[in-house]
Design a protein around this motif. Structure first.
Motif, PDB file in Angstrom:
ATOM      1  N   GLU A   4       0.838  -1.202   0.000  1.00 14.25           N
ATOM      2  CA  GLU A   4       0.000   0.000   0.000  1.00 14.25           C
ATOM      3  C   GLU A   4       0.871   1.248   0.000  1.00 14.25           C
ATOM      4  O   GLU A   4       1.957   1.263   0.578  1.00 14.25           O
ATOM      5  CB  GLU A   4      -0.899   0.022   1.243  1.00 14.25           C
ATOM      6  CG  GLU A   4      -1.918  -1.080   1.274  1.00 14.25           C
ATOM      7  CD  GLU A   4      -2.750  -1.046   2.538  1.00 14.25           C
ATOM      8  OE1 GLU A   4      -3.948  -1.331   2.443  1.00 14.25           O
ATOM      9  OE2 GLU A   4      -2.206  -0.732   3.617  1.00 14.25           O
ATOM     10  N   TYR A   5       0.342   2.285  -0.638  1.00 13.12           N
ATOM     11  CA  TYR A   5       1.014   3.574  -0.676  1.00 13.12           C
ATOM     12  C   TYR A   5       0.075   4.652  -0.154  1.00 13.12           C
ATOM     13  O   TYR A   5      -1.144   4.518  -0.211  1.00 13.12           O
ATOM     14  CB  TYR A   5       1.444   3.934  -2.106  1.00 13.12           C
ATOM     15  CG  TYR A   5       2.539   3.070  -2.647  1.00 13.12           C
ATOM     16  CD1 TYR A   5       3.838   3.206  -2.194  1.00 13.12           C
ATOM     17  CD2 TYR A   5       2.272   2.121  -3.622  1.00 13.12           C
ATOM     18  CE1 TYR A   5       4.850   2.408  -2.700  1.00 13.12           C
ATOM     19  CE2 TYR A   5       3.279   1.326  -4.128  1.00 13.12           C
ATOM     20  CZ  TYR A   5       4.568   1.465  -3.660  1.00 13.12           C
ATOM     21  OH  TYR A   5       5.566   0.677  -4.150  1.00 13.12           O
ATOM     22  N   GLU A   6       0.674   5.738   0.303  1.00 13.35           N
ATOM     23  CA  GLU A   6      -0.117   6.858   0.786  1.00 13.35           C
ATOM     24  C   GLU A   6      -0.763   7.588  -0.385  1.00 13.35           C
ATOM     25  O   GLU A   6      -0.094   7.950  -1.348  1.00 13.35           O
ATOM     26  CB  GLU A   6       0.774   7.815   1.574  1.00 13.35           C
ATOM     27  CG  GLU A   6       0.039   8.971   2.182  1.00 13.35           C
ATOM     28  CD  GLU A   6       0.944   9.856   3.025  1.00 13.35           C
ATOM     29  OE1 GLU A   6       0.950  11.066   2.757  1.00 13.35           O
ATOM     30  OE2 GLU A   6       1.635   9.333   3.914  1.00 13.35           O
ATOM     31  N   VAL A   7      -2.060   7.812  -0.242  1.00 18.43           N
ATOM     32  CA  VAL A   7      -2.807   8.552  -1.258  1.00 18.43           C
ATOM     33  C   VAL A   7      -2.800  10.035  -0.904  1.00 18.43           C
ATOM     34  O   VAL A   7      -2.524  10.886  -1.741  1.00 18.43           O
ATOM     35  CB  VAL A   7      -4.265   8.047  -1.348  1.00 18.43           C
ATOM     36  CG1 VAL A   7      -5.073   8.876  -2.321  1.00 18.43           C
ATOM     37  CG2 VAL A   7      -4.302   6.580  -1.717  1.00 18.43           C
ATOM     38  N   GLY A  49       1.633  14.641  11.233  1.00 21.99           N
ATOM     39  CA  GLY A  49       1.313  15.273   9.954  1.00 21.99           C
ATOM     40  C   GLY A  49      -0.054  14.957   9.419  1.00 21.99           C
ATOM     41  O   GLY A  49      -0.315  15.115   8.236  1.00 21.99           O
ATOM     42  N   GLY A  50      -0.970  14.497  10.255  1.00 22.06           N
ATOM     43  CA  GLY A  50      -2.341  14.232   9.828  1.00 22.06           C
ATOM     44  C   GLY A  50      -2.642  12.758   9.683  1.00 22.06           C
ATOM     45  O   GLY A  50      -1.809  11.895   9.951  1.00 22.06           O
ATOM     46  N   VAL A  51      -3.859  12.474   9.259  1.00 26.28           N
ATOM     47  CA  VAL A  51      -4.338  11.107   9.067  1.00 26.28           C
ATOM     48  C   VAL A  51      -3.993  10.673   7.646  1.00 26.28           C
ATOM     49  O   VAL A  51      -4.308  11.368   6.686  1.00 26.28           O
ATOM     50  CB  VAL A  51      -5.862  11.035   9.272  1.00 26.28           C
ATOM     51  CG1 VAL A  51      -6.382   9.637   9.029  1.00 26.28           C
ATOM     52  CG2 VAL A  51      -6.225  11.493  10.662  1.00 26.28           C
ATOM     53  N   ARG A  52      -3.343   9.521   7.536  1.00 27.94           N
ATOM     54  CA  ARG A  52      -2.973   9.004   6.215  1.00 27.94           C
ATOM     55  C   ARG A  52      -4.101   8.170   5.627  1.00 27.94           C
ATOM     56  O   ARG A  52      -4.727   7.383   6.317  1.00 27.94           O
ATOM     57  CB  ARG A  52      -1.743   8.104   6.317  1.00 27.94           C
ATOM     58  CG  ARG A  52      -0.482   8.820   6.684  1.00 27.94           C
ATOM     59  CD  ARG A  52       0.689   7.863   6.848  1.00 27.94           C
ATOM     60  NE  ARG A  52       0.382   6.917   7.924  1.00 27.94           N
ATOM     61  CZ  ARG A  52       0.764   5.634   7.925  1.00 27.94           C
ATOM     62  NH1 ARG A  52       1.446   5.147   6.918  1.00 27.94           N
ATOM     63  NH2 ARG A  52       0.460   4.854   8.926  1.00 27.94           N
ATOM     64  N   VAL A  53      -4.350   8.356   4.342  1.00 24.70           N
ATOM     65  CA  VAL A  53      -5.243   7.488   3.573  1.00 24.70           C
ATOM     66  C   VAL A  53      -4.343   6.689   2.648  1.00 24.70           C
ATOM     67  O   VAL A  53      -3.538   7.262   1.920  1.00 24.70           O
ATOM     68  CB  VAL A  53      -6.266   8.305   2.757  1.00 24.70           C
ATOM     69  CG1 VAL A  53      -7.087   7.402   1.859  1.00 24.70           C
ATOM     70  CG2 VAL A  53      -7.156   9.120   3.672  1.00 24.70           C
ATOM     71  N   VAL A  54      -4.446   5.366   2.730  1.00 27.63           N
ATOM     72  CA  VAL A  54      -3.609   4.507   1.892  1.00 27.63           C
ATOM     73  C   VAL A  54      -4.484   3.639   0.999  1.00 27.63           C
ATOM     74  O   VAL A  54      -5.655   3.395   1.298  1.00 27.63           O
ATOM     75  CB  VAL A  54      -2.661   3.620   2.746  1.00 27.63           C
ATOM     76  CG1 VAL A  54      -1.706   4.473   3.556  1.00 27.63           C
ATOM     77  CG2 VAL A  54      -3.436   2.680   3.645  1.00 27.63           C
TER      78      VAL A  54
END
Length: 133
Positions: A4-7, A49-54
């Protein structure tokens, strides 16, 4: 488990949840790996740095394009069909002064109880607690 990668990153959990919901609606298997941390200790969101969406690596380009469209306001509902406007002081069958909120008087009673329990009684105890007859 797929790579998975950060969107994208969002400053609040609700923003991240909304982005994940939109991505999933469009068939992207997005998720929030920081959900638990953001729920338990939201102050750390600033530090990380915030919430990540992956999303999975094979869906990352589509997911990022959708996030760009979201941020551009493409999915914003500009119609005012959902609004309830007061006409001549009435909303539906109720007058504006009849609309008090979800709890009404119980919220006021609760406020008085909290002030008494956590302010008045402790201060009175400190002032008069030392007086013994």
């Amino acid at each position: 488990m797929a790579l998975e990668y950060e969107v994208a990153r969002f400053s609040t959990l609700p923003e991240g949840e909304l982005a994940v919901a939109v991505l999933r609606t469009h068939g992207i298997a997005a998720r929030l790996p920081d959900r638990d941390m953001a729920t338990i200790n939201p102050d750390l969101l600033i530090a990380i740095g915030g919430v990540r969406v992956v999303a999975p690596h094979d869906q990352i380009d589509t997911a990022r394009r959708l996030i760009e469209r979201i941020r551009a306001g493409e999915f914003t509902d500009t119609s005012e069909d959902w609004r309830i406007d007061a006409v001549d002081g009435k909303v539906g069958d109720l007058h504006e002064h009849e609309i008090t909120g979800a709890m009404g008087w119980s919220k006021k009673v609760g406020t008085v109880v909290v002030i008494l329990a956590f302010v008045v009684f402790p201060v009175a105890g400190c002032l008069f607690g030392g007086l013994r007859y």
